[in-house]
Enzyme design. Sequence first.
Site, PDB file in Angstrom:
ATOM      1  CG  ASP A 100     -64.698  38.310 -36.389  1.00  0.00           C
ATOM      2  OD1 ASP A 100     -65.506  38.154 -37.333  1.00  0.00           O
ATOM      3  OD2 ASP A 100     -64.205  39.408 -36.098  1.00  0.00           O
ATOM      4  NE  ARG A 134     -70.460  45.748 -29.839  1.00  0.00           N
ATOM      5  CZ  ARG A 134     -69.617  45.799 -28.830  1.00  0.00           C
ATOM      6  NH1 ARG A 134     -70.057  46.072 -27.623  1.00  0.00           N
ATOM      7  NH2 ARG A 134     -68.346  45.581 -29.002  1.00  0.00           N
TER       8      ARG A 134
HETATM    9  C1  PRP Z   1     -71.595  40.644 -30.637  1.00  0.00           C
HETATM   10  C2  PRP Z   1     -72.249  39.609 -29.743  1.00  0.00           C
HETATM   11  C3  PRP Z   1     -73.490  40.337 -29.278  1.00  0.00           C
HETATM   12  C4  PRP Z   1     -73.033  41.768 -29.190  1.00  0.00           C
HETATM   13  C5  PRP Z   1     -72.818  42.118 -27.745  1.00  0.00           C
HETATM   14  O1  PRP Z   1     -72.216  40.669 -31.870  1.00  0.00           O
HETATM   15  O2  PRP Z   1     -72.504  38.406 -30.398  1.00  0.00           O
HETATM   16  O3  PRP Z   1     -74.591  40.208 -30.146  1.00  0.00           O
HETATM   17  O4  PRP Z   1     -71.793  41.848 -29.901  1.00  0.00           O
HETATM   18  O5  PRP Z   1     -72.483  43.449 -27.622  1.00  0.00           O
HETATM   19  P1  PRP Z   1     -73.430  44.500 -26.883  1.00  0.00           P
HETATM   20  O6  PRP Z   1     -73.886  43.866 -25.619  1.00  0.00           O
HETATM   21  O7  PRP Z   1     -72.522  45.680 -26.643  1.00  0.00           O
HETATM   22  O8  PRP Z   1     -74.567  44.842 -27.793  1.00  0.00           O
HETATM   23  P2  PRP Z   1     -71.673  41.610 -33.054  1.00  0.00           P
HETATM   24  O9  PRP Z   1     -72.364  42.931 -33.015  1.00  0.00           O
HETATM   25  O10 PRP Z   1     -70.183  41.633 -33.036  1.00  0.00           O
HETATM   26  O11 PRP Z   1     -72.235  40.907 -34.338  1.00  0.00           O
HETATM   27  P3  PRP Z   1     -71.856  39.486 -34.963  1.00  0.00           P
HETATM   28  O12 PRP Z   1     -72.434  38.431 -34.050  1.00  0.00           O
HETATM   29  O13 PRP Z   1     -72.554  39.518 -36.272  1.00  0.00           O
HETATM   30  O14 PRP Z   1     -70.363  39.385 -35.077  1.00  0.00           O
HETATM   31  N1  URA Z   2     -69.009  41.333 -28.825  1.00  0.00           N
HETATM   32  C1  URA Z   2     -68.079  40.347 -28.845  1.00  0.00           C
HETATM   33  O1  URA Z   2     -68.098  39.465 -29.702  1.00  0.00           O
HETATM   34  N2  URA Z   2     -67.131  40.359 -27.886  1.00  0.00           N
HETATM   35  C2  URA Z   2     -67.079  41.302 -26.939  1.00  0.00           C
HETATM   36  O2  URA Z   2     -66.187  41.249 -26.080  1.00  0.00           O
HETATM   37  C3  URA Z   2     -68.057  42.311 -26.937  1.00  0.00           C
HETATM   38  C4  URA Z   2     -69.010  42.298 -27.899  1.00  0.00           C
END
Ligand code: PRP
Ligand code: URA
Length: 249
Positions: free
Chosen positions: A243, A144
């Site tokens: 994280d 994201r």
């Molecule tokens: C987080 C989570 C989802 C997304 C949800 O991933 O694991 O994939 O955010 O958010 P949204 O519904 O607004 O799209 P992130 O983008 O933080 O990536 P990561 O898993 O690599 O940390």
């Molecule tokens: N992605 C996350 O990991 N946590 C949130 O709350 C929203 C998006």
Amino acid sequence: MNCWEFFCRIRRSVWFVFFDTYIGRLTQILLLDKRKGAMTVAKVYVFDHPLIQHKLTYIRDKHTGTKEFRELVDEVATLMAFEITRDMTLEDITIETPVSETKSKVLSGKKLGIIPILRAGIGMVDGVLKLIPAAKVGHIGLYRDPETLLPVEYYVKLPSDVEEREFIVVDPMLATGGSAIAAIHSLKSRGAKHIKFMCLIAAPEGVAAVEQAHPDVDIYIAALDEKLNEHGYIVPGLGDAGDRLFGTK
Ligand code: PRP
Ligand code: URA
């Protein structure tokens, strides 16, 4: 207390009893409406199993460390998979028990594929595989953008027989819905026709967005939270799932 006051008090009590019964009845109807262990709201299933809710509490708790967080996510994924697979089709085969020949049921129908949305979705894969060890696993890499909150696709690798499989897309978080929508779109554009989406925690905004973008996709949630905050985080949520799973913050 005179007779009139006494009558009024009785009448109020009777009304409360009636009201209580009515609310109780409503609750019962909702509980009866539970399909397959999940409460149905359109095509969104919110799991209310006590074990799932208990484990989710410790997943949310900021004092839970990486190791325990990972284990709990894995366990909840298994419990959710148990419910999600309830509509799998069966067929009869003939076997011999030590006592007699009999017809007995085995799974038939479409083979399964699990698609974690990278990174955090990886944390749910093993939990699902515990129940469906023969499932193939594809990966869709999305992150994201912290400014726009829009998903950016950086990796896709799927099983070769996409059109024949039923897929469960897994990601712990459904926030704005952007990542789930993009992942499902990515799968569909490569030929997938049967898709379910499973997450631990969802915001109402994300659920509505996925429902609108992909009305053919059932959504399975362990908890439907209150809202998104101004940074696009789910409130109360669990923080940043990636994280917390990988200990990167
Ligand atoms: C987080 C989570 C989802 C997304 C949800 O991933 O694991 O994939 O955010 O958010 P949204 O519904 O607004 O799209 P992130 O983008 O933080 O990536 P990561 O898993 O690599 O940390
Ligand atoms: N992605 C996350 O990991 N946590 C949130 O709350 C929203 C998006």
